[in-house]
Scaffold this motif. Structure first.
Motif, PDB file in Angstrom:
ATOM      1  N   GLU A 151      73.386  76.569   8.287  1.00 24.31           N
ATOM      2  CA  GLU A 151      72.576  77.142   9.375  1.00 24.31           C
ATOM      3  C   GLU A 151      73.311  78.306  10.025  1.00 24.31           C
ATOM      4  N   ASP A 202      75.531  80.246   8.573  1.00 25.49           N
ATOM      5  CA  ASP A 202      75.469  81.363   7.621  1.00 25.49           C
ATOM      6  C   ASP A 202      74.095  82.035   7.645  1.00 25.49           C
ATOM      7  N   ARG A 203      73.034  81.211   7.726  1.00 31.55           N
ATOM      8  CA  ARG A 203      71.675  81.766   7.758  1.00 31.55           C
ATOM      9  C   ARG A 203      71.474  82.621   9.006  1.00 31.55           C
TER      10      ARG A 203
END
Length: 160
Positions: free
Chosen positions: A118, A120-121
């Motif tokens: 999450e 990284d997103r």
């Protein structure tokens, strides 16, 4: 080869003997009765041959026998069974504890991986937003420059 074996074994003496030995002809009731009599049952095994009961069914049967006829040997077998079963229980409890701990760690790792994914997103989305803002600023700067150039031409053309 078969013919020689047949001729050697298929004789009158062999055929007669095949009926004499089981008592069929001439009739020998003693031989016949010895073949069909019930076998003699052996007495029950003594206590020292009794296995240590380790299953629920074996323990129930053992308990019934012990209540009918208690003995020191049976008491020792019961004690041994209790020790074995207690050790097995202890091992199983230890294994269960270890498995529970492994599950907790696995869940923590899964949450950490999900959290990192999450994160990284969101970083990718933030980077995309920064790029869009850069593009927008560049487009605005280009538009402003074009407007200034157009405004400069129009004043030159009018006053020029």
């Amino acid at each position: 080869m078969f013919k020689r074996a047949w001729e050697a074994s298929f004789t009158v003496d062999n055929i007669v003997h095949a009926f004499v030995k089981p008592g069929i002809w001439p009739i020998d009731s003693e031989i016949i009765m010895s073949k069909i009599r019930k076998p003699i049952l052996l007495p029950k095994t003594p206590d020292h041959d009794v296995k240590t009961p380790l299953t629920a069914k074996a323990i129930r049967k053992f308990t019934i026998r012990f209540q009918k006829s208690p003995s020191k040997e049976r008491a020792e077998k019961a004690s041994k069974a209790l020790q074995i079963l207690a050790a097995e229980k202890s091992i199983i409890l230890h294994e269960n504890y270890g498995l529970r701990e492994a599950l907790v760690l696995e869940q923590k790792k899964l949450k950490a991986v999900e959290f990192q994914a999450e994160k990284d997103r969101l970083q990718v989305l933030e980077d995309e937003a920064k790029e869009r803002r850069k593009i927008q600023r560049a487009a605005n700067a280009l538009k402003k420059k074009e407007e200034e150039e157009v405004a400069g031409w129009s004043t030159e053309w009018v006053f020029g």
